[in-house]
Design an enzyme around this catalytic site. Sequence first.
Site, PDB file in Angstrom:
ATOM      1  N   HIS A  73       0.847  -1.199   0.000  1.00 45.59           N
ATOM      2  CA  HIS A  73       0.000   0.000   0.000  1.00 45.59           C
ATOM      3  C   HIS A  73       0.874   1.237   0.000  1.00 45.59           C
ATOM      4  CE1 HIS A  73      -4.051  -1.798   1.571  1.00 45.59           C
ATOM      5  NE2 HIS A  73      -3.572  -2.432   0.523  1.00 45.59           N
ATOM      6  N   TYR A 201      -8.938   5.256   7.892  1.00 43.99           N
ATOM      7  CA  TYR A 201      -9.102   5.587   9.308  1.00 43.99           C
ATOM      8  C   TYR A 201     -10.118   6.717   9.372  1.00 43.99           C
ATOM      9  CZ  TYR A 201      -4.638   3.180  10.329  1.00 43.99           C
ATOM     10  OH  TYR A 201      -3.627   2.255  10.481  1.00 43.99           O
ATOM     11  N   PRO A 296      -3.783   0.349  18.988  1.00 42.43           N
ATOM     12  CA  PRO A 296      -3.567  -0.152  17.619  1.00 42.43           C
ATOM     13  C   PRO A 296      -3.716   0.887  16.517  1.00 42.43           C
ATOM     14  CG  PRO A 296      -5.710  -0.805  18.447  1.00 42.43           C
ATOM     15  CD  PRO A 296      -4.992  -0.162  19.588  1.00 42.43           C
ATOM     16  N   LYS A 300       1.467  -0.112  15.214  1.00 44.68           N
ATOM     17  CA  LYS A 300       2.871  -0.223  15.615  1.00 44.68           C
ATOM     18  C   LYS A 300       3.186  -1.446  16.455  1.00 44.68           C
ATOM     19  CE  LYS A 300       4.312   3.349  13.496  1.00 44.68           C
ATOM     20  NZ  LYS A 300       4.788   3.004  12.147  1.00 44.68           N
ATOM     21  N   TYR A 391       4.204   6.696  10.095  1.00 42.72           N
ATOM     22  CA  TYR A 391       3.370   5.552   9.727  1.00 42.72           C
ATOM     23  C   TYR A 391       4.205   4.464   9.046  1.00 42.72           C
ATOM     24  CZ  TYR A 391      -0.858   2.972   8.531  1.00 42.72           C
ATOM     25  OH  TYR A 391      -1.833   2.003   8.441  1.00 42.72           O
TER      26      TYR A 391
HETATM   27  C1  PHB Z   1      -5.572  -4.419  11.045  1.00 43.01           C
HETATM   28  O1  PHB Z   1      -5.550  -4.665   9.826  1.00 43.01           O
HETATM   29  O2  PHB Z   1      -5.974  -5.246  11.881  1.00 43.01           O
HETATM   30  C2  PHB Z   1      -5.116  -3.074  11.504  1.00 43.01           C
HETATM   31  C3  PHB Z   1      -4.594  -2.192  10.593  1.00 43.01           C
HETATM   32  C4  PHB Z   1      -4.169  -0.947  11.010  1.00 43.01           C
HETATM   33  C5  PHB Z   1      -4.268  -0.577  12.332  1.00 43.01           C
HETATM   34  C6  PHB Z   1      -4.766  -1.486  13.259  1.00 43.01           C
HETATM   35  C7  PHB Z   1      -5.199  -2.746  12.838  1.00 43.01           C
HETATM   36  O3  PHB Z   1      -3.858   0.633  12.719  1.00 43.01           O
END
Ligand code: PHB
Length: 396
Positions: A73, A201, A296, A300, A391
């Site tokens: 990505h 997000y 989460p 990280k 990120y």
């Molecule tokens: C996930 O794909 O489970 C996931 C991805 C990004 C995050 C947290 C969880 O920030």
Amino acid sequence: MRRTQVAIVGAGPAGLLLGQLLYKEGIETILLERRSAEYVSGRIRAGVLEPGTVNVLERAGVASRLHAEGLLHEGVEIGFRGRRHRINLKALTGKSVTVYGQTEVTRDLMDARAAAGAPSVYEAEDVALHDIAGPSPRVTYRHRGVGHEVACDFVAGCDGFHGISRRSIPAAALSVYERVYPFGWLGVLADFPPPWEELIYANSEHGFALASMRSPTRVRCYLQCSLEDRIGQWSDERFWTEFGRRLGSEIGARVPSTPIAPSIEKSIAPLRSFVAEPLRFGRLFLAGDAAHIVPPTGAKGLNLAVSDVFYLSEALRNFYREPPGDRAESALDAYSARALRRIWHAERFSWWMTRQLHRFPGDAFDERLQHAELEHLFESRAAQASMAENYVGLAL
Ligand code: PHB
Ligand code: APR
């Protein structure tokens, strides 16, 4: 009584990867895990890998399936007030992230350890650490009702937040830093092709939401929820309806509704920021969730566990490289400080992402600041570059 160089407690990604990196250096390990191999390999966890993490997995010789099945990505999206704003990671940092489930990373590492024939004891009960302050630590455990003891040079505590290792360190020798968030994440895994190209997000007036994926046929999605919520209160229909409400109608309309996509896993996790310092007590080293937890939101958790064990494997390699008579503990001293510097950067970023994207009860002034900072993020290339740098992960 068995003897080894490094006894590793915990077969999560930290313990398994440390075992593999040390195996590559010709350093012996024994791995002790409380749960069964089936349980460990079946756990659902996150799945965004920094390029630095991919490099370490390549060094460990466990990246072929990741390269074959991982999704590259070059950006992520932030949803706010019904609009989505793309953060172009590639243009801002020259780097991309890889979407590849932690479950898959764990399986690749378990396969590599089995192929290496390195000793692992699953369902090891009552693991206890002894004499870790001195030069000859020991680990005892019970397996199928029989008591066992391992004599070793070092113990690697990779047994997660609820493990025995950190609790084996006298409280006076540890400084603990913690923040608990007043909400949780309700996560759902479902099998339908992700109707979004990159992760989204979303900060919505109804709370945070995240649209993620595991593969071209499987999605992983999250909603901010109350810590009082129970799984039984969240039918699949309620989940996807609320998900659409927070992501906006365009994305909501893409989620299969007739029939509703059935969830194959659904769970609620609390959000916490936690760091224990230092990461070394005598001959015991902490790594991964045993030493730190991040919310989460910044993706990280796994990446920090990987950088910890990369630094620890380098420190142990440098120690064992010296002839037995010349082995200086000083080679090991750098591990804690080196890892903590990266840990606190990731803690700050994960806290910032959480603060920017969730609804916090109560403070209208803070909410105005949150919105102003998001608008600045969308308008300022410098702000986007800072987010992108963090990120994709700071240099190892
Ligand atoms: C996930 O794909 O489970 C996931 C991805 C990004 C995050 C947290 C969880 O920030
Ligand atoms: N004895 C032996 N094993 C133990 C004990 C114990 N007393 N306590 C816990 N364990 C095992 C757990 O069963 C688990 O398999 O230690 C392992 C720790 O693994 P993780 O919790 O996955 O921690 P870590 O390897 O540090 O990985 C961190 O996992 O939780 C995610 O977001 C986190 O992605 C991050 C990653």
